[in-house]
Design an enzyme around this catalytic site. Sequence first.
Site, PDB file in Angstrom:
ATOM      1  NE  ARG A 235      -3.548  -2.266   2.604  1.00  0.00           N
ATOM      2  CZ  ARG A 235      -4.301  -2.566   3.644  1.00  0.00           C
ATOM      3  NH1 ARG A 235      -4.380  -1.723   4.653  1.00  0.00           N
ATOM      4  NH2 ARG A 235      -4.964  -3.693   3.684  1.00  0.00           N
TER       5      ARG A 235
ATOM      6  CE  LYS B  71     -13.975  -0.219  11.810  1.00  0.00           C
ATOM      7  NZ  LYS B  71     -12.728   0.267  11.249  1.00  0.00           N
TER       8      LYS B  71
ATOM      9  CG  ASP C 184      -6.516 -10.826   5.402  1.00  0.00           C
ATOM     10  OD1 ASP C 184      -7.439 -10.618   6.211  1.00  0.00           O
ATOM     11  OD2 ASP C 184      -6.406 -10.240   4.313  1.00  0.00           O
TER      12      ASP C 184
ATOM     13  CD  GLN D  79      -4.123  -7.045   5.650  1.00  0.00           C
ATOM     14  OE1 GLN D  79      -4.517  -7.652   4.657  1.00  0.00           O
ATOM     15  NE2 GLN D  79      -4.834  -6.126   6.239  1.00  0.00           N
TER      16      GLN D  79
ATOM     17  CG  HIS E  51     -11.276 -13.057   3.990  1.00  0.00           C
ATOM     18  ND1 HIS E  51      -9.996 -13.074   3.485  1.00  0.00           N
ATOM     19  CD2 HIS E  51     -11.610 -11.750   4.149  1.00  0.00           C
ATOM     20  CE1 HIS E  51      -9.575 -11.824   3.339  1.00  0.00           C
ATOM     21  NE2 HIS E  51     -10.530 -11.006   3.723  1.00  0.00           N
TER      22      HIS E  51
HETATM   23 ZN    ZN Z   1     -10.491  -9.010   3.837  1.00  0.00          ZN
END
Ligand code: ZN
Length: 604
Positions: free
Chosen positions: A323, A425, A343, A341, A345
């Site tokens: 990023r 969130k 990460d 990350q 899901h």
């Molecule tokens: Zn995501």
Amino acid sequence: MASENVAANVAAKGAARTAPVETPFPLATLRHSVSHLMASAVESLFPGAQFGFGPAIEHGFYYDFELPRPLEEKDLERIENEMRRIAKSAGAMVCTEYTREQARERLLERGQKFKVEAVNDIPEGERITFYSHAGWEDLCEGPHVDRLDRPFSFKLQRVAGAYWRGDDKNPMLQRVYGTAFWTKEDLERHLAWLAEVERRDHRHLGTELDLFSHHPEAGGGFIFWHPTLGAVRREMEKFWWELHESRGYMPVYTPHVARETLFAVSGHLENYADLMYAPMAIDELPYRVKPMNCPGHILIYRNRGRSYRELPLRWAELGTVYRYERSGVLHGMLRVRGFTQDDSHIFCTSEQLPAEIAGVLELVRTLLTAYGFEFTAYLATRPKEKSIGSEEVWERAIAALREGAARTGIALELDEGGGAFYGPKIDFKMKDALGREWQTSTVQCDFNLPERFDLAFTDRDGAKKRPIMVHRAIYGSLERFTGVLIEHYGGKFPFWLAPTQVALIPIREAHSVYCRELAGLLAADGLRVRCLDDAGHMNKKIKEATQEKTPFLLIAGDREVAERAVTVRQRDLEQQQKVALEAFRDRVRRLAATRCVSLDAPPV
Ligand SMILES: [Zn+2]
Ligand SMILES: [Zn+2]
């Protein structure tokens, strides 16, 4: 140049630990008032000084000046003395209201071009006020303390460059930072805390302990993990995978580069373009490095039809993303341009959502607690402005987040309207050993991407339904979390994380054989061991291993060899202790297995 963003991230509580002094004004009001005092002293010492803004900030205040010459360290002391002189006879801070024309005139008279600009920007209908003390006045809306001759303590800390209004097309001003407290004791405590923050700075420790580096050849914001910190990261990853695999997460791996069309569908081009890097052409088609892992996981989900029987699906990836961050805000490992990350899901039905949220929250608590962090959880609800999804869907998701928190006994603070546009969130802020708060873990419901990618599953009744997608990360960014860890531990990693866990030091060369044998045994136990058996004086080796903050130094001489024992020097302990080799092996094996934060805590 100072990095304001990091300073803002570092929400220190350290300074506020003391019992508040009874005063009629908040600390921020005092600090802002002292910034006026500083500005008046600066004008007295540097006639013709131009003034920008001078707000209170988290731990103090600043004021921006345009001056005939750059300020030096010794100028700060002169300004401080002038401030003391003015404060003595300053008396009251007096507020006067003017019309826009009057205000402009008063400022033009003194040639204050930045302030004139500020007056022009005050919206029609708002009051325009000046505050004055000791005959010096400043355009300001307040509030301030009533008098500057009240007792208080202050210190000017440093000078940094800052563009007028934060825009690099504007002139560069000199920003003087300072802080103020009602008592001398509070000020001293705060300065001692700042010294500790400085001592633990992960950038210094990173060099001192040979942990990581940046390279101009590679560009700013990209971290090179040295073998030492690589070992720490491997342990963090192993721990993370253990926690996930035992909770039904499955590993996935996705590419770092994808066709731009993928990010058009996901909405990243539309919503996050400014954090994405420019496209590169492959076979004349535009490709992008990924700013997020979500689209990749979605492609796997969508690769074939899904049945309700498969749900919930929990997919995990230590996914590296890229990023764009402005070069001015890059900061060690804390603000970078490429990071990994942790990460995951989760694809589930709305009925499954509360249990899934509870599972994630339990995981967050387990992980953060293992590193010795306390934390606070914030429930972020629907933003006032742009957001998608019906009111009912939002309410159900928020109820699921609340229920999940209730099931795990995690208290939620409310962050009204702080949710993403695509769903509510829970964000976590963890508190480090210095009392600073860092935002790391997050669990987010998403109604947007399942729509955009037309995700579906076949329900029990044969109907096609839309799954809910949950994004969650616990470390957040491995780079940032590790940077915080280095500061949290002050470079003294717990045994399970330490780059070198045990250093072996023979008293004389004759004891090297024994030390190498022990090194072999400990390595076979899965420990990271260094045998300092090269020529050289023992004391020098002890010093070296101590500077590396190695948890245990084992020293072996005639007696240790004869008794199959070791003399143990534990980090931060003066006393050393001779113990049987097997007793030591037992102790460290258990320390490693329990991932104990302390070296002293009795291993279970
Ligand atoms: Zn995501
Ligand atoms: Zn003011």
